[in-house]
Scaffold this motif. Structure first.
Motif, PDB file in Angstrom:
ATOM      1  N   ALA A 143       0.838  -1.200   0.000  1.00 36.51           N
ATOM      2  CA  ALA A 143       0.000   0.000   0.000  1.00 36.51           C
ATOM      3  C   ALA A 143       0.872   1.248   0.000  1.00 36.51           C
ATOM      4  CB  ALA A 143      -0.907   0.002   1.225  1.00 36.51           C
ATOM      5  N   LEU A 144       0.330   2.326  -0.536  1.00 46.88           N
ATOM      6  CA  LEU A 144       0.976   3.627  -0.482  1.00 46.88           C
ATOM      7  C   LEU A 144       0.251   4.495   0.536  1.00 46.88           C
ATOM      8  CD1 LEU A 144       1.513   4.351  -4.294  1.00 46.88           C
ATOM      9  CD2 LEU A 144       3.274   3.757  -2.614  1.00 46.88           C
ATOM     10  N   GLN A 198     -13.919  21.745 -20.091  1.00 48.24           N
ATOM     11  CA  GLN A 198     -13.334  21.123 -18.895  1.00 48.24           C
ATOM     12  C   GLN A 198     -13.947  19.771 -18.549  1.00 48.24           C
ATOM     13  OE1 GLN A 198     -13.103  23.750 -15.553  1.00 48.24           O
ATOM     14  NE2 GLN A 198     -12.084  25.371 -16.682  1.00 48.24           N
ATOM     15  N   GLY A 199     -14.965  19.323 -19.275  1.00 51.90           N
ATOM     16  CA  GLY A 199     -15.589  18.052 -18.956  1.00 51.90           C
ATOM     17  C   GLY A 199     -14.645  16.874 -19.064  1.00 51.90           C
ATOM     18  N   TRP A 200     -13.647  16.978 -19.940  1.00 50.65           N
ATOM     19  CA  TRP A 200     -12.687  15.892 -20.129  1.00 50.65           C
ATOM     20  C   TRP A 200     -11.864  15.617 -18.872  1.00 50.65           C
ATOM     21  CZ3 TRP A 200      -7.694  17.463 -19.292  1.00 50.65           C
ATOM     22  CH2 TRP A 200      -7.452  18.852 -19.354  1.00 50.65           C
ATOM     23  N   ARG A 201     -11.730  16.601 -17.992  1.00 52.35           N
ATOM     24  CA  ARG A 201     -10.912  16.405 -16.787  1.00 52.35           C
ATOM     25  C   ARG A 201     -11.495  15.304 -15.908  1.00 52.35           C
ATOM     26  NH1 ARG A 201      -8.935  22.502 -15.005  1.00 52.35           N
ATOM     27  NH2 ARG A 201      -8.424  23.213 -17.102  1.00 52.35           N
ATOM     28  N   GLN A 202     -12.796  15.377 -15.668  1.00 56.26           N
ATOM     29  CA  GLN A 202     -13.440  14.322 -14.886  1.00 56.26           C
ATOM     30  C   GLN A 202     -13.401  12.996 -15.637  1.00 56.26           C
ATOM     31  OE1 GLN A 202     -14.503  14.293 -11.663  1.00 56.26           O
ATOM     32  NE2 GLN A 202     -13.464  16.276 -11.668  1.00 56.26           N
ATOM     33  N   GLY A 203     -13.422  13.058 -16.961  1.00 56.77           N
ATOM     34  CA  GLY A 203     -13.291  11.835 -17.749  1.00 56.77           C
ATOM     35  C   GLY A 203     -11.964  11.149 -17.505  1.00 56.77           C
ATOM     36  N   ASN A 204     -10.873  11.931 -17.414  1.00 50.40           N
ATOM     37  CA  ASN A 204      -9.552  11.377 -17.091  1.00 50.40           C
ATOM     38  C   ASN A 204      -9.565  10.673 -15.744  1.00 50.40           C
ATOM     39  OD1 ASN A 204      -7.084  13.744 -18.500  1.00 50.40           O
ATOM     40  ND2 ASN A 204      -8.604  12.453 -19.484  1.00 50.40           N
ATOM     41  N   LEU A 205     -10.131  11.354 -14.747  1.00 52.00           N
ATOM     42  CA  LEU A 205     -10.153  10.799 -13.390  1.00 52.00           C
ATOM     43  C   LEU A 205     -11.013   9.536 -13.315  1.00 52.00           C
ATOM     44  CD1 LEU A 205     -10.422  14.119 -11.353  1.00 52.00           C
ATOM     45  CD2 LEU A 205      -8.400  12.652 -11.590  1.00 52.00           C
ATOM     46  N   LYS A 206     -12.146   9.553 -13.990  1.00 56.08           N
ATOM     47  CA  LYS A 206     -13.011   8.369 -13.983  1.00 56.08           C
ATOM     48  C   LYS A 206     -12.315   7.184 -14.636  1.00 56.08           C
ATOM     49  CE  LYS A 206     -17.440  10.854 -13.921  1.00 56.08           C
ATOM     50  NZ  LYS A 206     -18.657  11.204 -14.698  1.00 56.08           N
ATOM     51  N   ARG A 207     -11.576   7.456 -15.689  1.00 60.47           N
ATOM     52  CA  ARG A 207     -10.847   6.380 -16.370  1.00 60.47           C
ATOM     53  C   ARG A 207      -9.798   5.777 -15.439  1.00 60.47           C
ATOM     54  NH1 ARG A 207     -10.534   5.358 -21.835  1.00 60.47           N
ATOM     55  NH2 ARG A 207      -8.801   4.006 -22.500  1.00 60.47           N
ATOM     56  N   LEU A 208      -9.086   6.616 -14.704  1.00 55.99           N
ATOM     57  CA  LEU A 208      -8.085   6.131 -13.760  1.00 55.99           C
ATOM     58  C   LEU A 208      -8.736   5.305 -12.656  1.00 55.99           C
ATOM     59  CD1 LEU A 208      -5.290   5.949 -12.522  1.00 55.99           C
ATOM     60  CD2 LEU A 208      -5.644   8.219 -11.513  1.00 55.99           C
ATOM     61  N   ARG A 209      -9.856   5.778 -12.137  1.00 58.30           N
ATOM     62  CA  ARG A 209     -10.526   5.036 -11.064  1.00 58.30           C
ATOM     63  C   ARG A 209     -11.020   3.676 -11.560  1.00 58.30           C
ATOM     64  NH1 ARG A 209     -15.023   7.360  -6.743  1.00 58.30           N
ATOM     65  NH2 ARG A 209     -14.777   5.629  -5.261  1.00 58.30           N
ATOM     66  N   LYS A 214     -10.512  -2.155 -11.647  1.00 58.58           N
ATOM     67  CA  LYS A 214     -10.328  -3.368 -12.444  1.00 58.58           C
ATOM     68  C   LYS A 214      -9.161  -4.185 -11.912  1.00 58.58           C
ATOM     69  CE  LYS A 214      -9.812  -4.957 -17.221  1.00 58.58           C
ATOM     70  NZ  LYS A 214      -9.707  -4.528 -18.652  1.00 58.58           N
ATOM     71  N   TRP A 215      -8.065  -3.523 -11.589  1.00 68.13           N
ATOM     72  CA  TRP A 215      -6.924  -4.208 -10.983  1.00 68.13           C
ATOM     73  C   TRP A 215      -7.326  -4.836  -9.651  1.00 68.13           C
ATOM     74  CZ3 TRP A 215      -2.056  -5.565 -12.315  1.00 68.13           C
ATOM     75  CH2 TRP A 215      -1.539  -5.040 -13.523  1.00 68.13           C
ATOM     76  N   GLN A 216      -8.111  -4.123  -8.889  1.00 66.99           N
ATOM     77  CA  GLN A 216      -8.555  -4.610  -7.585  1.00 66.99           C
ATOM     78  C   GLN A 216      -9.381  -5.897  -7.736  1.00 66.99           C
ATOM     79  OE1 GLN A 216     -11.402  -2.071  -5.562  1.00 66.99           O
ATOM     80  NE2 GLN A 216     -10.298  -2.328  -3.635  1.00 66.99           N
ATOM     81  N   GLN A 217     -10.201  -5.965  -8.766  1.00 67.76           N
ATOM     82  CA  GLN A 217     -11.040  -7.139  -9.002  1.00 67.76           C
ATOM     83  C   GLN A 217     -10.245  -8.329  -9.522  1.00 67.76           C
ATOM     84  OE1 GLN A 217     -13.942  -5.612 -11.738  1.00 67.76           O
ATOM     85  NE2 GLN A 217     -14.931  -4.300 -10.210  1.00 67.76           N
ATOM     86  N   GLN A 218      -9.211  -8.050 -10.299  1.00 64.01           N
ATOM     87  CA  GLN A 218      -8.478  -9.122 -10.964  1.00 64.01           C
ATOM     88  C   GLN A 218      -7.244  -9.595 -10.208  1.00 64.01           C
ATOM     89  OE1 GLN A 218      -7.650  -7.580 -14.897  1.00 64.01           O
ATOM     90  NE2 GLN A 218      -9.744  -7.931 -15.617  1.00 64.01           N
ATOM     91  N   HIS A 223      -3.605  -3.328  -3.372  1.00 62.17           N
ATOM     92  CA  HIS A 223      -3.734  -2.383  -2.260  1.00 62.17           C
ATOM     93  C   HIS A 223      -4.374  -1.067  -2.717  1.00 62.17           C
ATOM     94  CE1 HIS A 223      -1.340  -4.920   0.466  1.00 62.17           C
ATOM     95  NE2 HIS A 223      -0.645  -5.217  -0.629  1.00 62.17           N
ATOM     96  N   PHE A 224      -5.681  -1.107  -2.870  1.00 63.27           N
ATOM     97  CA  PHE A 224      -6.426   0.085  -3.238  1.00 63.27           C
ATOM     98  C   PHE A 224      -7.749   0.090  -2.494  1.00 63.27           C
ATOM     99  CE2 PHE A 224      -9.619   2.098  -6.123  1.00 63.27           C
ATOM    100  CZ  PHE A 224      -9.166   3.413  -5.965  1.00 63.27           C
ATOM    101  N   GLU A 225      -8.021   1.200  -1.787  1.00 62.55           N
ATOM    102  CA  GLU A 225      -9.251   1.332  -1.016  1.00 62.55           C
ATOM    103  C   GLU A 225      -9.886   2.695  -1.325  1.00 62.55           C
ATOM    104  OE1 GLU A 225      -8.436   0.758   3.134  1.00 62.55           O
ATOM    105  OE2 GLU A 225      -6.972  -0.841   2.729  1.00 62.55           O
ATOM    106  N   SER A 226     -11.136   2.839  -0.914  1.00 66.72           N
ATOM    107  CA  SER A 226     -11.853   4.090  -1.189  1.00 66.72           C
ATOM    108  C   SER A 226     -11.142   5.280  -0.551  1.00 66.72           C
ATOM    109  CB  SER A 226     -13.287   4.000  -0.681  1.00 66.72           C
ATOM    110  OG  SER A 226     -13.319   3.740   0.715  1.00 66.72           O
TER     111      SER A 226
END
Length: 255
Positions: A143-144, A198-209, A214-218, A223-226
């Protein structure tokens, strides 16, 4: 950053004059004895080659198609002008971001090969970020701290303040070094957005989340939590974030 362009036969080349005094075509044809590592990229679009050239550690990326069309057309693209080819755009965007002081790999060279009057192939060479691991690699092991997540959010915010839209912001395109530096990599199909949009900014963040989830499921034990995402959002929103201490980063990267 100073770079120049030249043409040789059916090849067009850009190269970084701050790094290379004179361009050598062999930089794109890496000899086996100079290759240090080969891996598939995160999207499965071909391979990324790590190699040494003139005492520098470099990375060669060949542009390959992904998705359904990639099953039929591997690495050929429609040519509609040199300024629009993917490796040209990525090289020049990296150069622009380096001039802005943003943490990205240093571009070394880009090559566009005309395979016909209407098609092209190509590749790009960048300087390797030595001693770094992707965010995904680190979280598979440990974890970080929330301070580190805040620092990641702050770095993403810096890019967005300069209107840089990362087309594929995911857990494999964020890198951390043992000294605590955070980089974004792989800017294929990325570009500078108009200031009012500026709508693309939230798109970037949603893609990262989504990538982290996906990594958490697979990956068992990822080590990723809310609370980590909330810390990233604090950093992105401009909370006062102390840089990660080198000792903290080194400990996480060494595990």
């Amino acid at each position: 950053m100073r770079y120049t362009q030249y043409k040789s036969g059916n090849q067009y080349v850009l190269f970084n004059q701050n790094v290379l005094n004179a361009f050598c075509d062999s930089i794109f044809e890496t000899c086996p004895e100079h290759v240090t590592h080969i891996c598939s990229d995160a999207q499965g679009r071909g391979t990324v080659v790590f190699f040494e050239h003139e005492d520098r550690e470099l990375v060669l990326k060949r542009y390959h198609r992904g998705g359904l069309i990639g099953r039929f057309v591997n690495c050929t693209y429609l040519f509609s002008g040199l300024k629009k080819v993917r490796m040209w755009q990525e090289f020049q965007l990296l150069a622009h971001m380096r001039d802005l002081g943003l943490p990205v790999p240093r571009p070394i060279a880009a090559r566009c090969i005309k395979t016909s009057p209407l098609t092209y192939q190509g590749d790009v060479v960048v300087e390797r970020i030595c001693g770094a691991q992707t965010l995904a690699e680190i979280l598979c092991k440990d974890a970080l701290s929330e301070k580190t997540w805040e620092a990641i959010g702050l770095v993403i915010r810096r890019f967005h303040q300069h209107h840089v839209d990362h087309a594929d912001l995911n857990a494999c395109n964020i890198m951390l070094t043992a000294s605590g530096q955070i980089y974004l990599i792989d800017f294929d199909k990325s570009h500078i957005r108009p200031g009012k949009d500026q709508g693309w900014r939230q798109g970037n963040l949603k893609r990262l989340r989504r990538s982290l989830q996906k990594w958490q499921q697979q990956q068992a034990g990822f080590h990723f939590e809310s609370r980590h995402w909330k810390a990233l959002e604090r950093g992105y929103q401009g909370a006062k974030t102390q840089p990660m201490r080198s000792s903290q980063a080194a400990e996480a990267l060494s595990r």
